[in-house]
Scaffold this motif. Structure first.
Motif, PDB file in Angstrom:
ATOM      1  N   ALA A 258       0.836  -1.208   0.000  1.00 34.18           N
ATOM      2  CA  ALA A 258       0.000   0.000   0.000  1.00 34.18           C
ATOM      3  C   ALA A 258       0.872   1.261   0.000  1.00 34.18           C
ATOM      4  CB  ALA A 258      -0.921  -0.015   1.212  1.00 34.18           C
ATOM      5  N   TYR A 259       1.944   1.243   0.794  1.00 37.81           N
ATOM      6  CA  TYR A 259       2.836   2.401   0.865  1.00 37.81           C
ATOM      7  C   TYR A 259       3.506   2.659  -0.488  1.00 37.81           C
ATOM      8  CZ  TYR A 259       6.977   5.118   2.278  1.00 37.81           C
ATOM      9  OH  TYR A 259       7.972   6.058   2.385  1.00 37.81           O
ATOM     10  N   GLY A 260       4.015   1.601  -1.115  1.00 39.94           N
ATOM     11  CA  GLY A 260       4.710   1.757  -2.383  1.00 39.94           C
ATOM     12  C   GLY A 260       3.804   2.163  -3.526  1.00 39.94           C
ATOM     13  N   LEU A 261       2.527   1.873  -3.419  1.00 40.69           N
ATOM     14  CA  LEU A 261       1.569   2.241  -4.467  1.00 40.69           C
ATOM     15  C   LEU A 261       0.908   3.593  -4.215  1.00 40.69           C
ATOM     16  CD1 LEU A 261      -0.159  -1.212  -5.065  1.00 40.69           C
ATOM     17  CD2 LEU A 261       1.431  -0.036  -6.597  1.00 40.69           C
ATOM     18  N   SER A 262       1.208   4.198  -3.062  1.00 42.83           N
ATOM     19  CA  SER A 262       0.589   5.500  -2.764  1.00 42.83           C
ATOM     20  C   SER A 262       1.654   6.578  -2.619  1.00 42.83           C
ATOM     21  CB  SER A 262      -0.288   5.396  -1.512  1.00 42.83           C
ATOM     22  OG  SER A 262       0.469   4.910  -0.402  1.00 42.83           O
ATOM     23  N   THR A 263       2.088   6.819  -1.395  1.00 39.62           N
ATOM     24  CA  THR A 263       3.006   7.936  -1.165  1.00 39.62           C
ATOM     25  C   THR A 263       4.476   7.547  -1.159  1.00 39.62           C
ATOM     26  OG1 THR A 263       2.810   7.628   1.229  1.00 39.62           O
ATOM     27  CG2 THR A 263       1.262   9.153   0.188  1.00 39.62           C
ATOM     28  N   GLY A 264       4.776   6.255  -1.069  1.00 38.39           N
ATOM     29  CA  GLY A 264       6.169   5.821  -0.920  1.00 38.39           C
ATOM     30  C   GLY A 264       6.840   5.506  -2.241  1.00 38.39           C
ATOM     31  N   PRO A 265       8.146   5.205  -2.184  1.00 43.06           N
ATOM     32  CA  PRO A 265       8.866   4.793  -3.389  1.00 43.06           C
ATOM     33  C   PRO A 265       8.287   3.507  -3.967  1.00 43.06           C
ATOM     34  CG  PRO A 265      10.381   5.341  -1.608  1.00 43.06           C
ATOM     35  CD  PRO A 265       9.024   5.288  -1.008  1.00 43.06           C
ATOM     36  N   ARG A 266       8.226   3.430  -5.287  1.00 40.36           N
ATOM     37  CA  ARG A 266       7.610   2.294  -5.961  1.00 40.36           C
ATOM     38  C   ARG A 266       8.311   0.977  -5.638  1.00 40.36           C
ATOM     39  NH1 ARG A 266       3.259   0.080  -9.073  1.00 40.36           N
ATOM     40  NH2 ARG A 266       4.095  -2.002  -9.396  1.00 40.36           N
ATOM     41  N   HIS A 267       9.619   1.015  -5.319  1.00 38.91           N
ATOM     42  CA  HIS A 267      10.312  -0.254  -5.099  1.00 38.91           C
ATOM     43  C   HIS A 267       9.779  -1.010  -3.881  1.00 38.91           C
ATOM     44  CE1 HIS A 267      12.995   2.285  -2.508  1.00 38.91           C
ATOM     45  NE2 HIS A 267      13.031   1.188  -1.773  1.00 38.91           N
ATOM     46  N   TYR A 268       9.107  -0.310  -2.947  1.00 41.90           N
ATOM     47  CA  TYR A 268       8.483  -1.016  -1.829  1.00 41.90           C
ATOM     48  C   TYR A 268       7.363  -1.926  -2.333  1.00 41.90           C
ATOM     49  CZ  TYR A 268      10.856   1.554   1.912  1.00 41.90           C
ATOM     50  OH  TYR A 268      11.802   2.048   2.771  1.00 41.90           O
ATOM     51  N   ALA A 269       6.579  -1.413  -3.257  1.00 40.82           N
ATOM     52  CA  ALA A 269       5.499  -2.222  -3.827  1.00 40.82           C
ATOM     53  C   ALA A 269       6.058  -3.365  -4.666  1.00 40.82           C
ATOM     54  CB  ALA A 269       4.583  -1.342  -4.681  1.00 40.82           C
ATOM     55  N   ASP A 270       7.097  -3.092  -5.441  1.00 40.31           N
ATOM     56  CA  ASP A 270       7.697  -4.141  -6.277  1.00 40.31           C
ATOM     57  C   ASP A 270       8.240  -5.276  -5.407  1.00 40.31           C
ATOM     58  OD1 ASP A 270       7.110  -2.628  -8.519  1.00 40.31           O
ATOM     59  OD2 ASP A 270       9.108  -1.718  -8.628  1.00 40.31           O
ATOM     60  N   ALA A 271       8.895  -4.921  -4.300  1.00 44.38           N
ATOM     61  CA  ALA A 271       9.431  -5.947  -3.407  1.00 44.38           C
ATOM     62  C   ALA A 271       8.300  -6.736  -2.762  1.00 44.38           C
ATOM     63  CB  ALA A 271      10.306  -5.306  -2.341  1.00 44.38           C
ATOM     64  N   ALA A 272       7.237  -6.053  -2.361  1.00 41.43           N
ATOM     65  CA  ALA A 272       6.109  -6.734  -1.744  1.00 41.43           C
ATOM     66  C   ALA A 272       5.501  -7.764  -2.713  1.00 41.43           C
ATOM     67  CB  ALA A 272       5.051  -5.729  -1.318  1.00 41.43           C
ATOM     68  N   LEU A 273       5.336  -7.381  -3.965  1.00 38.30           N
ATOM     69  CA  LEU A 273       4.777  -8.313  -4.955  1.00 38.30           C
ATOM     70  C   LEU A 273       5.729  -9.483  -5.204  1.00 38.30           C
ATOM     71  CD1 LEU A 273       3.271  -5.712  -7.455  1.00 38.30           C
ATOM     72  CD2 LEU A 273       1.994  -7.275  -5.968  1.00 38.30           C
ATOM     73  N   ALA A 274       7.034  -9.208  -5.196  1.00 43.64           N
ATOM     74  CA  ALA A 274       8.017 -10.272  -5.425  1.00 43.64           C
ATOM     75  C   ALA A 274       8.027 -11.276  -4.278  1.00 43.64           C
ATOM     76  CB  ALA A 274       9.407  -9.652  -5.597  1.00 43.64           C
ATOM     77  N   HIS A 275       7.718 -10.830  -3.071  1.00 41.27           N
ATOM     78  CA  HIS A 275       7.766 -11.701  -1.891  1.00 41.27           C
ATOM     79  C   HIS A 275       6.405 -12.278  -1.525  1.00 41.27           C
ATOM     80  CE1 HIS A 275      11.365  -8.950  -0.707  1.00 41.27           C
ATOM     81  NE2 HIS A 275      11.749  -9.908  -1.514  1.00 41.27           N
ATOM     82  N   LEU A 276       5.420 -11.946  -2.296  1.00 47.21           N
ATOM     83  CA  LEU A 276       4.049 -12.332  -1.943  1.00 47.21           C
ATOM     84  C   LEU A 276       3.870 -13.836  -1.884  1.00 47.21           C
ATOM     85  CD1 LEU A 276       0.990 -10.439  -3.373  1.00 47.21           C
ATOM     86  CD2 LEU A 276       0.897 -12.887  -3.001  1.00 47.21           C
ATOM     87  N   ALA A 277       4.414 -14.553  -2.862  1.00 52.35           N
ATOM     88  CA  ALA A 277       4.172 -16.002  -2.955  1.00 52.35           C
ATOM     89  C   ALA A 277       4.664 -16.739  -1.710  1.00 52.35           C
ATOM     90  CB  ALA A 277       4.814 -16.565  -4.201  1.00 52.35           C
ATOM     91  N   HIS A 278       5.921 -16.477  -1.298  1.00 52.99           N
ATOM     92  CA  HIS A 278       6.422 -17.241  -0.140  1.00 52.99           C
ATOM     93  C   HIS A 278       5.848 -16.721   1.176  1.00 52.99           C
ATOM     94  CE1 HIS A 278       9.894 -14.196  -0.020  1.00 52.99           C
ATOM     95  NE2 HIS A 278       9.441 -14.169   1.226  1.00 52.99           N
ATOM     96  N   THR A 279       5.466 -15.453   1.237  1.00 52.18           N
ATOM     97  CA  THR A 279       4.928 -14.908   2.482  1.00 52.18           C
ATOM     98  C   THR A 279       3.530 -15.438   2.773  1.00 52.18           C
ATOM     99  OG1 THR A 279       6.238 -12.893   2.196  1.00 52.18           O
ATOM    100  CG2 THR A 279       4.427 -12.776   3.759  1.00 52.18           C
ATOM    101  N   PHE A 280       2.762 -15.696   1.719  1.00 56.35           N
ATOM    102  CA  PHE A 280       1.397 -16.179   1.905  1.00 56.35           C
ATOM    103  C   PHE A 280       1.229 -17.644   1.528  1.00 56.35           C
ATOM    104  CE2 PHE A 280       0.666 -11.671   2.069  1.00 56.35           C
ATOM    105  CZ  PHE A 280      -0.375 -11.539   2.966  1.00 56.35           C
ATOM    106  N   ALA A 281       2.342 -18.341   1.307  1.00 55.87           N
ATOM    107  CA  ALA A 281       2.262 -19.755   0.934  1.00 55.87           C
ATOM    108  C   ALA A 281       1.653 -20.575   2.060  1.00 55.87           C
ATOM    109  CB  ALA A 281       3.641 -20.285   0.593  1.00 55.87           C
TER     110      ALA A 281
END
Length: 281
Positions: A258-281
């Protein structure tokens, strides 16, 4: 703002020659500048003189506790919400991942053993008690997910929504002194050797659930590094603790997305999407 930093440097380091000065990053609470490739100046968005003094005192104590290098304060200006410290070597793991992340586990385990082994009552003089309830964290994650759901790959949405619909874990009973924001952006490593060279940004340090520190290792470095770190950890993490690690990791991932897609640097969102699979596995 660059002019303000120049003025502060002239005041506190009158004989220091400034050859280069540039913004190197910004977050929710601070803007960070790098000077001459050797000095970091962090400027708080809100002035809190007492908090600045307390952080400088905390860093001095942490330097005695930590098995990894931490920032060494050069000067503080509490009224300007500025703290300056010598730049540590290495690059942040979020932007410069190492080739063999499993090698990070042993030093991380030793670091967390030392940190969490500090007497909580003593550390409360310098770091607040953070007892943010799990149900509130889950509610915050639900609201943030509503804003970002469209950006989540469809195949992952059921896992996230199942997590958000489940009951949160029981509250912890043994708070310890923690970094409390041990994401990859705050871990420095030598890109060539893969050795950890420092831990930065102690502004969120608190006496809290040790699972918070493990959660961001799990989210950012993956379950294998988490398990290996735990192997080298002197403390105890039972099944309930493991459940909280996963819970905090998932809430933190949604928050960063949410932060990377709103007010924060985009790389926060990119990292979140990259880590999504193992974090919610």
């Amino acid at each position: 703002m660059i002019g303000d930093i120049h003025a502060l440097l002239s005041r506190h380091l009158p004989h220091y020659e400034v050859r280069s000065l540039a913004e190197s990053g910004r977050g929710l609470d601070n803007v960070v500048y790098e000077v001459n490739g050797e000095l970091i100046v962090r400027h708080g968005r809100a002035a809190d003189p007492e908090a600045t003094r307390r952080e400088a005192e905390l860093l001095a104590v942490v330097a005695e506790l930590s098995t990894l290098p931490v920032p060494e304060v050069v000067f503080i200006d509490p009224e300007a919400a500025v703290i300056a410290y010598a730049k540590l070597p290495g690059r942040s793991l979020d932007r410069h991942p190492v080739a063999e992340p499993a090698r990070l586990a042993e030093p991380l385990g030793g670091f967390l053993s030392a940190l969490h082994g500090a007497e909580p009552g003593t550390m409360l003089d310098l770091a607040p008690l953070d007892a943010y309830p799990a149900p509130t964290l889950l509610h915050d994650a639900e609201l943030e997910y509503l804003d970002v759901a469209a950006h989540v790959p469809e195949r992952h949405r059921p896992l996230i929504e199942s997590f958000l619909g489940a009951a949160p874990p029981p509250e912890p009973t043994s708070p310890r002194f923690c970094h409390n924001d041990l994401g990859a952006e705050h871990l420095l490593a030598d890109p060539a050797s893969g050795e950890l060279t420092g831990v930065i940004d102690w502004t969120d340090a608190a006496v809290t659930d040790p699972a918070h520190d493990f959660a961001l290792i799990y989210r950012d470095l993956g379950p294998e590094v988490f398990e290996r770190t735990l192997f080298h950890y002197d403390g105890r993490l039972d099944d309930a603790g493991r459940a909280r690690v996963l819970f905090y990791a998932r809430c933190a991932l949604i928050e960063d997305l949410a932060y990377g897609l709103s007010t924060g640097p985009r790389h926060y969102a990119d990292a979140a999407l990259a880590h999504l699979a193992h974090t919610f596995a």
